[in-house]
Design an enzyme around this catalytic site. Structure first.
Site, short mmCIF file in Angstrom:
data_model
loop_
_atom_site.label_atom_id
_atom_site.label_comp_id
_atom_site.label_asym_id
_atom_site.label_seq_id
_atom_site.Cartn_x
_atom_site.Cartn_y
_atom_site.Cartn_z
N ARG A 40 0.68 -1.11 0.08
CA ARG A 40 0.04 -0.13 -0.07
C ARG A 40 0.85 1.31 0.06
NH1 ARG A 40 -3.77 -2.38 4.80
NH2 ARG A 40 -1.75 -3.29 5.30
N ASP A 99 14.64 -0.43 1.78
CA ASP A 99 15.20 -0.30 3.09
C ASP A 99 16.35 -1.88 2.95
OD1 ASP A 99 15.42 -0.02 5.84
OD2 ASP A 99 14.28 -1.83 6.20
N THR A 100 16.10 -2.96 3.44
CA THR A 100 16.85 -4.01 2.92
C THR A 100 16.79 -4.24 1.60
OG1 THR A 100 15.10 -5.77 2.95
CG2 THR A 100 16.17 -5.11 5.08
N THR A 103 12.29 -6.88 -0.60
CA THR A 103 10.78 -6.79 -1.18
C THR A 103 11.02 -6.71 -2.82
OG1 THR A 103 9.82 -5.77 0.63
CG2 THR A 103 8.52 -5.44 -1.48
N LEU A 104 11.81 -5.53 -3.03
CA LEU A 104 12.13 -5.21 -4.49
C LEU A 104 12.89 -6.18 -5.26
CD1 LEU A 104 12.72 -1.25 -5.06
CD2 LEU A 104 10.83 -2.94 -6.11
N LYS A 127 16.81 3.92 1.93
CA LYS A 127 17.40 4.04 3.27
C LYS A 127 18.72 2.97 3.14
CE LYS A 127 14.32 3.31 6.72
NZ LYS A 127 13.63 2.67 7.65
N ASP A 155 3.72 3.76 6.66
CA ASP A 155 2.92 3.54 7.67
C ASP A 155 3.76 3.04 9.01
OD1 ASP A 155 3.33 0.96 6.34
OD2 ASP A 155 1.84 0.24 8.02
P1 IMP Z 1 12.50 -3.93 2.27
O1 IMP Z 1 12.13 -4.96 1.54
O2 IMP Z 1 13.25 -4.09 3.55
O3 IMP Z 1 13.39 -3.00 1.41
O4 IMP Z 1 11.33 -3.08 2.82
C1 IMP Z 1 10.46 -2.38 1.88
C2 IMP Z 1 9.24 -2.21 2.62
O5 IMP Z 1 9.22 -2.10 3.82
C3 IMP Z 1 8.43 -0.57 2.15
O6 IMP Z 1 8.24 -0.87 0.83
C4 IMP Z 1 7.97 -0.41 3.42
O7 IMP Z 1 6.61 -0.92 3.18
C5 IMP Z 1 8.50 -0.69 4.19
N1 IMP Z 1 9.27 0.06 5.26
C6 IMP Z 1 10.89 0.07 5.20
N2 IMP Z 1 11.21 1.00 5.95
C7 IMP Z 1 10.11 1.87 6.34
C8 IMP Z 1 10.11 3.18 7.13
O8 IMP Z 1 11.19 3.65 7.47
N3 IMP Z 1 8.86 3.39 7.00
C9 IMP Z 1 7.79 2.72 6.78
N4 IMP Z 1 7.61 1.64 5.99
C10 IMP Z 1 9.02 1.04 5.75
#
Ligand code: IMP
Ligand code: MG
Length: 173
Positions: A40, A99-100, A103-104, A127, A155
């Site tokens: 979302r 972030d990590t 997801t992408l 990040k 969120d």
């Molecule tokens: P990743 O898989 O760790 O890159 O996380 C990506 C997903 O985590 C993003 O699409 C966000 O939905 C959520 N996310 C990561 N960091 C934050 C944050 O600081 N605030 C809110 N959502 C976050």
């Protein structure tokens, strides 16, 4: 708890989104684009940026999650897939924050297997210091420090998404 001043104000966000849309319009000139929003979190960024991209466009969405409260579980859940057939098309994935990168990376692999003509990634926030897997980011709004942020679609437990600016969130304990 929401802390102090916004990290990015409404004005700063709108200015940056305009610049990003300008770059994307230039890069895809003469092409037709399929913009895919990752829900979302990306809903607000998605709707702002597509309004300013000046190339013919189709849109679609997918729903994915990996976070519980303020921590990534590392396990990606695909709640809903896109409906379009992307074979031979130019796909632009639109995300709120990387972030990590898990997801992408997951979504990218899944979509690349369907043989699009191209697949680029546009994220509002990056990040970078938290990255665990490498994902190529083509368009980045702002690189931010390792802080949990909410607002502008982002969120904490599905709250604060409607704030029109980005602000740092701290657990109140
Ligand atoms: P990743 O898989 O760790 O890159 O996380 C990506 C997903 O985590 C993003 O699409 C966000 O939905 C959520 N996310 C990561 N960091 C934050 C944050 O600081 N605030 C809110 N959502 C976050
Ligand atoms: Mg997201």
């Amino acid at each position: 708890m929401i802390t102090g001043k916004p990290l990015y104000t409404v004005e700063q966000i709108q200015q940056r989104v305009k610049e990003m849309a300008g770059q994307i319009s230039k890069d895809y000139e003469g092409e037709e684009l399929l913009s895919v929003g990752i829900l979302r979190g990306s809903f607000m960024f998605f709707s702002d940026i597509v309004k300013l991209i000046r190339v013919p466009m189709n849109i679609d969405f997918l729903i994915a999650s990996s976070y519980v409260k303020t921590h990534s579980t590392g396990k990606i859940k695909l709640h809903a897939d896109i409906r379009e057939d992307i074979k031979g098309r130019h796909v632009l994935l639109i995300e709120d924050i990387v972030d990590t990168g898990l997801t992408l990376a997951y979504i990218r692999e899944m979509l690349l297997a369907r043989k699009p003509a191209s697949l680029k990634i546009c994220t509002f926030l990056d990040k970078k210091s938290r990255r665990e897997v490498d994902v190529p980011l083509d368009y980045v709004g702002f690189e931010i420090p390792n802080k949990y942020v909410v607002g502008y679609g982002l969120d904490c437990e599905n709250k604060f998404r409607n704030l029109p600016y980005i602000v740092v969130f701290k657990k109140s304990s």
